[in-house]
Design a protein around this motif. Structure first.
Motif, PDB file in Angstrom:
ATOM      1  N   PRO A   1      -7.265  18.477   3.102  1.00  0.00           N
ATOM      2  CA  PRO A   1      -6.500  17.376   2.491  1.00  0.00           C
ATOM      3  C   PRO A   1      -7.158  16.026   2.771  1.00  0.00           C
ATOM      4  N   VAL A   2      -6.971  15.094   1.844  1.00  0.00           N
ATOM      5  CA  VAL A   2      -7.530  13.748   1.975  1.00  0.00           C
ATOM      6  C   VAL A   2      -6.386  12.750   1.854  1.00  0.00           C
ATOM      7  N   LYS A   3      -6.246  11.868   2.856  1.00  0.00           N
ATOM      8  CA  LYS A   3      -5.241  10.798   2.789  1.00  0.00           C
ATOM      9  C   LYS A   3      -5.879   9.585   2.134  1.00  0.00           C
ATOM     10  N   VAL A   4      -5.113   8.968   1.229  1.00  0.00           N
ATOM     11  CA  VAL A   4      -5.604   7.820   0.476  1.00  0.00           C
ATOM     12  C   VAL A   4      -4.538   6.736   0.498  1.00  0.00           C
ATOM     13  N   GLU A   5      -4.981   5.491   0.690  1.00  0.00           N
ATOM     14  CA  GLU A   5      -4.076   4.358   0.569  1.00  0.00           C
ATOM     15  C   GLU A   5      -4.296   3.732  -0.800  1.00  0.00           C
ATOM     16  N   LEU A   6      -3.257   3.722  -1.604  1.00  0.00           N
ATOM     17  CA  LEU A   6      -3.312   3.126  -2.930  1.00  0.00           C
ATOM     18  C   LEU A   6      -2.867   1.676  -2.847  1.00  0.00           C
ATOM     19  N   ASP A   7      -3.648   0.773  -3.399  1.00  0.00           N
ATOM     20  CA  ASP A   7      -3.243  -0.625  -3.486  1.00  0.00           C
ATOM     21  C   ASP A   7      -2.288  -0.775  -4.656  1.00  0.00           C
ATOM     22  N   VAL A   8      -1.167  -1.449  -4.442  1.00  0.00           N
ATOM     23  CA  VAL A   8      -0.246  -1.722  -5.541  1.00  0.00           C
ATOM     24  C   VAL A   8      -0.761  -2.988  -6.238  1.00  0.00           C
ATOM     25  N   LYS A   9      -1.077  -2.846  -7.507  1.00  0.00           N
ATOM     26  CA  LYS A   9      -1.678  -3.925  -8.312  1.00  0.00           C
ATOM     27  C   LYS A   9      -0.697  -4.400  -9.381  1.00  0.00           C
ATOM     28  N   GLU A  10      -1.070  -5.478 -10.053  1.00  0.00           N
ATOM     29  CA  GLU A  10      -0.270  -5.981 -11.169  1.00  0.00           C
ATOM     30  C   GLU A  10      -0.141  -4.886 -12.220  1.00  0.00           C
ATOM     31  N   ARG A  11       0.942  -4.923 -12.973  1.00  0.00           N
ATOM     32  CA  ARG A  11       1.186  -3.903 -13.996  1.00  0.00           C
ATOM     33  C   ARG A  11       0.081  -3.843 -15.041  1.00  0.00           C
ATOM     34  N   THR A  12      -0.595  -4.941 -15.277  1.00  0.00           N
ATOM     35  CA  THR A  12      -1.644  -5.001 -16.312  1.00  0.00           C
ATOM     36  C   THR A  12      -3.050  -4.785 -15.749  1.00  0.00           C
ATOM     37  N   TYR A  13      -3.144  -4.485 -14.457  1.00  0.00           N
ATOM     38  CA  TYR A  13      -4.441  -4.337 -13.788  1.00  0.00           C
ATOM     39  C   TYR A  13      -5.299  -3.253 -14.435  1.00  0.00           C
ATOM     40  N   LYS A  14      -6.575  -3.578 -14.622  1.00  0.00           N
ATOM     41  CA  LYS A  14      -7.574  -2.602 -15.076  1.00  0.00           C
ATOM     42  C   LYS A  14      -8.794  -2.751 -14.191  1.00  0.00           C
ATOM     43  N   PRO A  15      -9.260  -1.655 -13.590  1.00  0.00           N
ATOM     44  CA  PRO A  15     -10.431  -1.737 -12.723  1.00  0.00           C
ATOM     45  C   PRO A  15     -11.667  -2.222 -13.500  1.00  0.00           C
ATOM     46  N   GLN A  16     -12.581  -2.871 -12.786  1.00  0.00           N
ATOM     47  CA  GLN A  16     -13.803  -3.389 -13.414  1.00  0.00           C
ATOM     48  C   GLN A  16     -14.647  -2.296 -14.055  1.00  0.00           C
ATOM     49  N   ASN A  17     -14.681  -1.106 -13.415  1.00  0.00           N
ATOM     50  CA  ASN A  17     -15.546  -0.024 -13.911  1.00  0.00           C
ATOM     51  C   ASN A  17     -14.854   0.881 -14.910  1.00  0.00           C
ATOM     52  N   ALA A  18     -13.652   0.515 -15.354  1.00  0.00           N
ATOM     53  CA  ALA A  18     -12.937   1.363 -16.330  1.00  0.00           C
ATOM     54  C   ALA A  18     -13.598   1.264 -17.689  1.00  0.00           C
ATOM     55  N   ASN A  19     -13.654   2.368 -18.385  1.00  0.00           N
ATOM     56  CA  ASN A  19     -14.281   2.386 -19.716  1.00  0.00           C
ATOM     57  C   ASN A  19     -13.244   2.107 -20.780  1.00  0.00           C
TER      58      ASN A  19
ATOM     59  N   LYS B   1       0.861  -1.183   0.000  1.00  0.00           N
ATOM     60  CA  LYS B   1       0.000   0.000   0.000  1.00  0.00           C
ATOM     61  C   LYS B   1       0.896   1.232   0.000  1.00  0.00           C
ATOM     62  N   VAL B   2       0.499   2.226  -0.767  1.00  0.00           N
ATOM     63  CA  VAL B   2       1.234   3.491  -0.843  1.00  0.00           C
ATOM     64  C   VAL B   2       0.280   4.584  -0.375  1.00  0.00           C
ATOM     65  N   THR B   3       0.686   5.339   0.634  1.00  0.00           N
ATOM     66  CA  THR B   3      -0.159   6.411   1.159  1.00  0.00           C
ATOM     67  C   THR B   3       0.180   7.721   0.457  1.00  0.00           C
ATOM     68  N   VAL B   4      -0.861   8.414   0.029  1.00  0.00           N
ATOM     69  CA  VAL B   4      -0.703   9.737  -0.574  1.00  0.00           C
ATOM     70  C   VAL B   4      -1.641  10.702   0.138  1.00  0.00           C
ATOM     71  N   GLU B   5      -1.297  11.979   0.074  1.00  0.00           N
ATOM     72  CA  GLU B   5      -2.193  13.008   0.585  1.00  0.00           C
ATOM     73  C   GLU B   5      -2.554  13.916  -0.577  1.00  0.00           C
ATOM     74  N   LEU B   6      -3.845  14.010  -0.842  1.00  0.00           N
ATOM     75  CA  LEU B   6      -4.353  14.867  -1.908  1.00  0.00           C
ATOM     76  C   LEU B   6      -4.667  16.225  -1.306  1.00  0.00           C
ATOM     77  N   ARG B   7      -4.234  17.275  -1.990  1.00  0.00           N
ATOM     78  CA  ARG B   7      -4.495  18.638  -1.529  1.00  0.00           C
ATOM     79  C   ARG B   7      -5.379  19.340  -2.555  1.00  0.00           C
ATOM     80  N   PHE B   8      -6.285  20.133  -2.020  1.00  0.00           N
ATOM     81  CA  PHE B   8      -7.280  20.804  -2.858  1.00  0.00           C
ATOM     82  C   PHE B   8      -7.275  22.294  -2.615  1.00  0.00           C
TER      83      PHE B   8
END
Length: 161
Positions: free
Chosen positions: A143-161, A131-138
């Motif tokens: 600010p919003v802290k987000v944990e990013l899951d590290v996925k396979e290089r070829t990963y595509k989310p189910q809802n991606a168009n 997991k990689v933690t980032v802080e988004l600033r607006f």
């Protein structure tokens, strides 16, 4: 009218205008969600494809704005890199930008082939499952802290168009 009456009337009109502009009311339906006039933002689907090396990585997510106030993503920080930037992709060309719009009652999609977050000079190379933690600033929202899951290089989310 004398000078004092004119000043009092001008002050009353100014106050009325200020209240009208600020939307002052006791109604909690301001749509900000926070009660302080700031946009109400949430993040979902955050991930980072496993980086090929420690030189660069990308991150993707959806930032949803449930409020009636538009905002802008202005910066991203992370312990993974001291050089995290925001990029847009237009006409198949990627370029760094100062901010990206998060529309009122809408969302900002950061996705492969489109707008995204870019990490340069990684301090380590995350692996699938990390997991990689980032802080988004607006511009307006807190600010919003987000944990990013590290996925396979070829990963595509189910809802991606």
């Amino acid at each position: 009218m004398n000078r004092r009456t004119t000043r009092t009337l001008a002050a009353a009109l100014s106050l009325s205008a200020a209240l009208a502009i600020s939307g002052c009311s006791s109604d909690s339906g301001s749509d900000s969600g926070s009660g302080d006039g700031k946009p109400s933002l949430s993040v979902s689907g955050g991930y980072m494809p496993e980086p090929v090396n420690d030189k660069m990585a990308g991150a993707f997510m959806v930032i949803k704005n449930d409020s009636a106030t538009a905002d802008k993503l202005t910066a991203v920080t992370s312990a993974l890199s001291g050089d995290v930037t925001i990029h847009e992709t237009k006409d198949q060309k990627m370029q760094q930008v100062q901010s990206l719009d998060v529309p009122a009652k809408g969302e900002l999609k950061l996705a492969r082939g489109g707008d995204h977050v870019m990490f340069m000079g990684l301090k380590n190379q995350p692996k699938v499952g990390d997991k990689v933690t980032v802080e988004l600033r607006f511009e307006k929202a807190d600010p919003v802290k987000v944990e990013l899951d590290v996925k396979e290089r070829t990963y595509k989310p189910q809802n991606a168009n």
